[in-house]
Write an enzyme that holds these catalytic residues in place. Structure first.
Site, PDB file in Angstrom:
ATOM      1  N   ARG A  35       0.818  -1.204   0.000  1.00  0.00           N
ATOM      2  CA  ARG A  35       0.000   0.000   0.000  1.00  0.00           C
ATOM      3  C   ARG A  35       0.856   1.259   0.000  1.00  0.00           C
ATOM      4  O   ARG A  35       1.847   1.361   0.717  1.00  0.00           O
ATOM      5  CB  ARG A  35      -0.935   0.027   1.212  1.00  0.00           C
ATOM      6  CG  ARG A  35      -2.164  -0.821   1.023  1.00  0.00           C
ATOM      7  CD  ARG A  35      -3.136  -0.685   2.154  1.00  0.00           C
ATOM      8  NE  ARG A  35      -4.386  -1.407   1.831  1.00  0.00           N
ATOM      9  CZ  ARG A  35      -5.253  -1.812   2.732  1.00  0.00           C
ATOM     10  NH1 ARG A  35      -5.040  -1.567   4.013  1.00  0.00           N
ATOM     11  NH2 ARG A  35      -6.341  -2.451   2.357  1.00  0.00           N
ATOM     12  N   GLU A  47      -2.159  -8.051  -5.934  1.00  0.00           N
ATOM     13  CA  GLU A  47      -3.522  -8.433  -6.285  1.00  0.00           C
ATOM     14  C   GLU A  47      -3.592  -9.877  -6.778  1.00  0.00           C
ATOM     15  O   GLU A  47      -4.553 -10.597  -6.482  1.00  0.00           O
ATOM     16  CB  GLU A  47      -4.086  -7.479  -7.341  1.00  0.00           C
ATOM     17  CG  GLU A  47      -4.395  -6.093  -6.818  1.00  0.00           C
ATOM     18  CD  GLU A  47      -5.441  -6.107  -5.713  1.00  0.00           C
ATOM     19  OE1 GLU A  47      -6.292  -7.014  -5.696  1.00  0.00           O
ATOM     20  OE2 GLU A  47      -5.391  -5.214  -4.847  1.00  0.00           O
ATOM     21  N   TYR A  92      -2.532 -22.470  -5.883  1.00  0.00           N
ATOM     22  CA  TYR A  92      -3.115 -21.955  -7.123  1.00  0.00           C
ATOM     23  C   TYR A  92      -2.009 -21.460  -8.055  1.00  0.00           C
ATOM     24  O   TYR A  92      -1.919 -20.283  -8.409  1.00  0.00           O
ATOM     25  CB  TYR A  92      -4.117 -20.833  -6.833  1.00  0.00           C
ATOM     26  CG  TYR A  92      -5.290 -21.272  -5.998  1.00  0.00           C
ATOM     27  CD1 TYR A  92      -6.402 -21.879  -6.573  1.00  0.00           C
ATOM     28  CD2 TYR A  92      -5.277 -21.097  -4.614  1.00  0.00           C
ATOM     29  CE1 TYR A  92      -7.480 -22.293  -5.799  1.00  0.00           C
ATOM     30  CE2 TYR A  92      -6.351 -21.515  -3.834  1.00  0.00           C
ATOM     31  CZ  TYR A  92      -7.437 -22.103  -4.427  1.00  0.00           C
ATOM     32  OH  TYR A  92      -8.504 -22.515  -3.663  1.00  0.00           O
ATOM     33  N   TYR A 130     -11.692  -8.145 -12.421  1.00  0.00           N
ATOM     34  CA  TYR A 130     -11.372  -7.669 -11.075  1.00  0.00           C
ATOM     35  C   TYR A 130      -9.942  -7.148 -10.987  1.00  0.00           C
ATOM     36  O   TYR A 130      -9.692  -6.028 -10.508  1.00  0.00           O
ATOM     37  CB  TYR A 130     -11.565  -8.779 -10.033  1.00  0.00           C
ATOM     38  CG  TYR A 130     -10.845  -8.436  -8.755  1.00  0.00           C
ATOM     39  CD1 TYR A 130     -11.376  -7.514  -7.868  1.00  0.00           C
ATOM     40  CD2 TYR A 130      -9.586  -8.965  -8.479  1.00  0.00           C
ATOM     41  CE1 TYR A 130     -10.691  -7.139  -6.727  1.00  0.00           C
ATOM     42  CE2 TYR A 130      -8.895  -8.600  -7.336  1.00  0.00           C
ATOM     43  CZ  TYR A 130      -9.447  -7.690  -6.468  1.00  0.00           C
ATOM     44  OH  TYR A 130      -8.753  -7.304  -5.347  1.00  0.00           O
ATOM     45  N   ASP A 148     -15.109  -8.551  -6.032  1.00  0.00           N
ATOM     46  CA  ASP A 148     -14.535  -9.819  -5.569  1.00  0.00           C
ATOM     47  C   ASP A 148     -15.457 -10.372  -4.487  1.00  0.00           C
ATOM     48  O   ASP A 148     -16.553  -9.852  -4.263  1.00  0.00           O
ATOM     49  CB  ASP A 148     -13.100  -9.639  -5.068  1.00  0.00           C
ATOM     50  CG  ASP A 148     -13.011  -8.891  -3.750  1.00  0.00           C
ATOM     51  OD1 ASP A 148     -14.017  -8.278  -3.313  1.00  0.00           O
ATOM     52  OD2 ASP A 148     -11.932  -8.914  -3.121  1.00  0.00           O
ATOM     53  N   CYS A 209     -21.381  -5.752  12.884  1.00  0.00           N
ATOM     54  CA  CYS A 209     -22.250  -4.678  12.401  1.00  0.00           C
ATOM     55  C   CYS A 209     -22.173  -3.422  13.265  1.00  0.00           C
ATOM     56  O   CYS A 209     -22.255  -2.305  12.747  1.00  0.00           O
ATOM     57  CB  CYS A 209     -23.690  -5.171  12.328  1.00  0.00           C
ATOM     58  SG  CYS A 209     -23.969  -6.453  11.074  1.00  0.00           S
TER      59      CYS A 209
END
Length: 366
Positions: A35, A47, A92, A130, A148, A209
């Site tokens: 960042r 990403e 992956y 995305y 996403d 919440c």
């Protein structure tokens, strides 16, 4: 404006929502190594790594990757095995291959400059809607939408979007909302804020919440049952697989050497190094003779246990054997080679192979 926004009576609430979300993000955002660096390449790498992987896991991998491949040129110049070694354990592996292939495209066709438009980014191997939107908004300040898993969950609750979130109709709604809501002045911060909200507050279970900065806009919160959304889509049945692996080793000049070779192209974990293995779909176990045929030499081995590994759509049970070879041997194919055991941890091995290796180290013949 999105039809869902109009139907929800948002009107000027969109601006209020943007300000509330961004204000929270600027106060609460995590200090992450990718960042604020102002480097499109770093954004791109992060990403790709963050797809299907938690932030806490990615941090160390990202830092090691950037130390080894600090720019797109160094990545393009590397060979695939070295790239997979740096990715080893992150899973992956198609992501790493696509990233490597795309780096070559950037160097060969764009002079080393990462495309700064959505269209240009989408033409890179492995860059979908995305990822293109994330890079365009975060690295280049373009008002590009992103959708996403985190964003889907936030939107489904904000606007009480029922039904399968993966359906074509709902995907269209999510992308329209993302396009309509993205802040035109701070698109990168806004998109990161949406993802941060989904990851840290609007969690799949037990969402916080009462800590949510935008709960007054949320239909899910107002209903009292935010966890009911998004609706859980029916998953495909997990297919069983069986495998037989032989951990072949010998005495080397500096300890043991391990016999490994790359998995075949086109399948699970393609190109990653593994011990000699035969796999098949279904519940019938391969035979030891099949591994011997694979190597082109007889094998005397002892069974040492089993390991189970879950892929997204397969459950692989592996029956493990161990074979120590005293004399030099020549195996049938060039794909097999000896790797010192001390170097195995740095080799391009998958989490499955690592699991087999760790199990073998602590095993006794059964």
């Amino acid at each position: 404006m999105s039809e869902v926004l109009v139907a929800s009576g948002w009107g000027e609430r969109k601006d209020e929502f943007q300000r509330a979300l961004l204000s929270w993000f600027w106060r609460a955002r995590r200090d992450l190594p990718w960042r604020g660096v102002g480097d499109p390449y770093a954004t791109w790498v992060s990403e790709i790594m963050l797809q299907q992987t938690q932030v806490i896991t990615v941090i160390d991998y990202f830092q090691r990757w950037m130390a080894r491949f600090p720019d797109v040129q160094s990545l393009a110049a590397a060979d695939e095995e070295e790239v997979l070694e740096q990715w080893s354990g992150l899973g992956y592996y198609r992501r790493a291959r696509f990233l490597h292939r795309a780096a070559k495209v950037v160097v060969d066709e764009h002079g080393g400059a990462i495309p700064s438009t959505l269209e240009g980014l989408r033409r890179l191997p492995g860059v979908g809607p995305y990822t293109a939107g994330a890079i365009a908004s975060i690295a280049f300040g373009l008002p590009a939408p992103i959708v996403d898993g985190n964003v889907i969950r936030v939107f489904a609750r904000l606007f009480a979007i029922a039904g399968d979130p993966r359906s074509t109709a709902n995907q269209k709604i999510f992308w329209e909302l993302a396009e309509a809501l993205v802040d035109r002045n701070k698109p990168g911060d806004f998109n990161e804020a949406l993802m941060e909200l989904g990851a840290r507050v609007c969690a799949p279970r037990s969402p916080a919440c009462l800590l949510c900065p935008v709960r007054e806009y949320c239909a899910g919160f107002a209903s009292g049952e935010p966890e009911a959304l998004p609706e859980v889509a029916r998953r495909s049945a997990v297919k069983p697989m069986r495998a037989l692996t032989v951990v072949v080793h010998r005495r080397g000049t500096s300890g043991r050497d391990m016999l490994v070779g790359p998995r075949e192209a086109g399948g699970l974990l393609a190109g990653m190094l593994e011990f000699p293995t035969v796999e098949r779909e279904g519940t019938r176990w391969p035979e030891l003779d099949e591994v011997a045929s694979l190597l082109g030499m007889p094998i005397v081995a002892e069974e040492v246990g089993e390991v189970t590994h879950i892929f997204s759509h397969r459950r692989l049970q592996t029956r493990m054997y161990a074979a120590e070879i005293d004399a030099p041997v020549t195996v049938a194919e060039e794909r097999w080679r000896w790797v010192p055991e001390l170097e195995l941890g740095q080799a391009a091995i998958s989490a499955l192979t690592r699991k087999i290796y760790e199990r073998w180290k602590t095993s006794e013949p059964v």
